[in-house]
Each structure stands twice: as structure tokens, then as C-alpha cells.
Design an enzyme around this catalytic site. Structure first.
Site, PDB file in Angstrom:
ATOM      1  N   THR A  45     -48.848   6.116 -57.103  1.00 55.64           N
ATOM      2  CA  THR A  45     -47.621   5.401 -56.720  1.00 55.64           C
ATOM      3  C   THR A  45     -47.494   4.009 -57.336  1.00 55.64           C
ATOM      4  O   THR A  45     -46.512   3.309 -57.081  1.00 55.64           O
ATOM      5  CB  THR A  45     -47.570   5.260 -55.195  1.00 55.64           C
ATOM      6  OG1 THR A  45     -48.792   4.633 -54.749  1.00 55.64           O
ATOM      7  CG2 THR A  45     -47.444   6.616 -54.521  1.00 55.64           C
ATOM      8  N   GLU A  46     -48.449   3.587 -58.147  1.00 56.60           N
ATOM      9  CA  GLU A  46     -48.531   2.191 -58.571  1.00 56.60           C
ATOM     10  C   GLU A  46     -47.280   1.682 -59.287  1.00 56.60           C
ATOM     11  O   GLU A  46     -46.820   0.554 -59.027  1.00 56.60           O
ATOM     12  CB  GLU A  46     -49.762   1.988 -59.471  1.00 56.60           C
ATOM     13  CG  GLU A  46     -51.096   2.042 -58.737  1.00 56.60           C
ATOM     14  CD  GLU A  46     -51.628   3.446 -58.529  1.00 56.60           C
ATOM     15  OE1 GLU A  46     -52.752   3.595 -58.037  1.00 56.60           O
ATOM     16  OE2 GLU A  46     -50.899   4.424 -58.857  1.00 56.60           O
ATOM     17  N   VAL A  47     -46.711   2.470 -60.204  1.00 55.31           N
ATOM     18  CA  VAL A  47     -45.586   1.939 -60.995  1.00 55.31           C
ATOM     19  C   VAL A  47     -44.373   1.626 -60.125  1.00 55.31           C
ATOM     20  O   VAL A  47     -43.551   0.782 -60.496  1.00 55.31           O
ATOM     21  CB  VAL A  47     -45.182   2.909 -62.135  1.00 55.31           C
ATOM     22  CG1 VAL A  47     -46.282   3.010 -63.169  1.00 55.31           C
ATOM     23  CG2 VAL A  47     -44.800   4.286 -61.591  1.00 55.31           C
TER      24      VAL A  47
END
Length: 263
Positions: free
Chosen positions: A134-136
Site C-alpha cells: 500500500t506504500e505508494v
């Protein structure tokens, strides 16, 4: 306050539980530090033959703690580097642990949780668990976990899922190689026990050497295969004259269990 990580050692197996169910076992500083400490203790304890990692409650691990992440957004680059290096140290330790490791994935896992899966030797997940990089969507990247994850899912899958952050099922992660077995929740413990018992039949020194062999040989290029094979032969010759191998061969030919077998 309850401990962020709980450890129980039974019959040579250390079961380490991420213990923040109210936060879906998110990785804050205290949890990462405690998990690192417990893994170091397990590595040094001859009584520990294998390590299982799981989560308390219904989630495996929600990734980074959002409250701490929000605070880090206002910190300087040096503080953020120290924060990232703490997780990097944990994953490197887990990846190189001289004891076999199994992730007992009892529920969803996001972000950093996938780094834990990448660094474990065997991963068993419940069939309804969901995962995502989920980082972006937060304006960052899955940087620290990437070396451990890409080694299993490859560049093509990383290009898709690192960019889309879409939800991934346990079955898809199995296809990609990050999960080994997908099971109904009611069978999770039985399958983990079966795999762990298979591991415990192996000799401790040989198991540690096998892990090192995989890491050293996995990405050898075509031009280096011959030298890698010679190096592996030297490792085998060294192990063959050790007391553990002598016990293993003696037990096999006399039709008895070797000394390290628990059953």
C-alpha cells in the site's frame, strides 16, 4: 500495558506472536525492537530448533503503525533513515536466522508484513487473508522490504503490485511464490504443525547450512555456476566429517532415530 511481542517455546519450537490486536498488530518501534530481540534470543538458544511468527487476534500484521508514520512525516531525513534502518535490521536478521522460520499467517497483511513473509523460509496463510503493498498510496515506496519480497515474487509481479497497491489474495500470493500453502482457518495449526515436524527431522547444523546455501546460490549467474558448484561441494565435504553427519549416517544404517529427532 501488554508486551508488543509474546514468545512461547514448546518442544523446540519458538512461537512468536505480534501482540497488538487492537492495532491489527501494526509494526511500531516497540514491536520491531521486541521482535528483533526475540529473534536474536532464539538464534542463540540451542533449545530452539524452529521459529514460528504469527499475529494475535484476526490480523497477521497491518504493516507500519500509522500513528508513528504520521509523526515521522514531520521528522528530518536522519530520523526517517534511523526508522527505516530499524526495520531493515529486523528483516535481515529474520532472513539470515540460523533456525528455520515459518510464518503462520492467520489474517490480513499489508506493507511491512509482506517483508516478514519474504524473509521467512515457509509461509502458510489462511485462505481468506488479504494483502497489499500500500506504500505508494501514502506517497512512499516499499523500499526496505523490496530485497526480501522481490527474491520471491520477481520483477514482473513487483512492477504490477508495487504500483497498483491493489488487494492480493492468499491464492495469488501462492502463485507468485510468497506463500507456500493456503488453507482454511480451521486447518492452519495442523498444517503448520505438519511442516514444523518435517523440519525438526532435519539436523540442526545441516538446516542452518542449507539456508545459507540457498541464499548464496539462488542468484548465481550462468558464468558462475561451475565455481558455485565447487564451493557447494566444499561445504558438503566439510559437513560430512562433522559429528552431526556421522550421527545421521550411523542412525540411518542402524535403523534408529538420530539424536536430534523429537519423535
Amino acid at each position: 500495558m501488554s508486551a508488543p511481542v509474546l514468545t512461547a517455546i514448546v518442544a523446540g519450537v519458538a512461537r512468536i506472536t505480534l501482540n497488538r490486536p487492537e492495532k491489527r498488530n501494526a509494526l511500531n518501534h516497540a514491536t520491531v525492537a521486541a521482535l528483533t530481540s526475540e529473534l536474536q534470543r532464539c538464534a542463540a538458544d540451542a533449545a530452539v530448533r524452529a521459529v514460528q511468527i504469527t499475529g494475535a487476534g484476526t490480523a497477521f500484521c497491518a504493516g507500519a503503525d500509522l500513528t508513528e508514520m504520521q509523526a515521522q512525516a514531520h521528522a528530518g531525513e536522519a530520523a526517517n533513515l534511523a526508522d527505516a534502518e530499524q526495520l531493515s535490521t529486523l528483516l535481515a536478521l529474520l532472513d539470515s536466522l540460523p533456525k528455520p522460520t515459518l510464518a503462520r499467517v492467520n489474517g490480513d497483511g499489508y506493507g511491512g508484513a509482506l517483508g516478514l513473509l519474504g524473509a521467512c523460509d515457509v509461509v502458510v496463510a489462511v485462505e481468506d487473508a488479504k494483502f497489499a503493498f500500500t506504500e505508494v498510496r501514502l506517497g512512499i515506496i516499499p523500499a526496505v522490504i523490496s530485497p526480501f519480497v522481490l527474491g520471491k515474487i520477481g520483477e514482473s509481479a513487483a512492477r504490477r503490485y508495487f504500483l497498483t497497491a491493489e488487494t492480493i489474495t492468499a491464492a495469488t500470493l501462492q502463485e507468485l511464490g510468497l506463500v507456500h500453502e493456503v488453507v482454511p482457518a480451521g486447518q492452519l495449526d495442523a498444517v503448520c504443525a505438519r511442516i514444523t515436524q518435517a523440519i525438526l527431522k532435519g539436523a540442526p547444523q545441516a538446516l542452518a547450512a542449507a539456508k545459507t546455501l540457498v541464499r548464496d546460490v539462488a542468484h548465481v549467474g550462468a558464468r558462475n555456476r561451475a565455481s558455485a558448484s565447487l564451493d557447494a561441494a566444499a561445504r558438503l565435504a566439510k559437513l560430512r566429517v562433522e559429528a552431526e553427519a556421522q550421527e545421521g549416517f550411523a542412525a540411518f544404517f542402524t535403523k534408529r532415530k538420530p539424536s536430534w529427532r523429537p519423535d
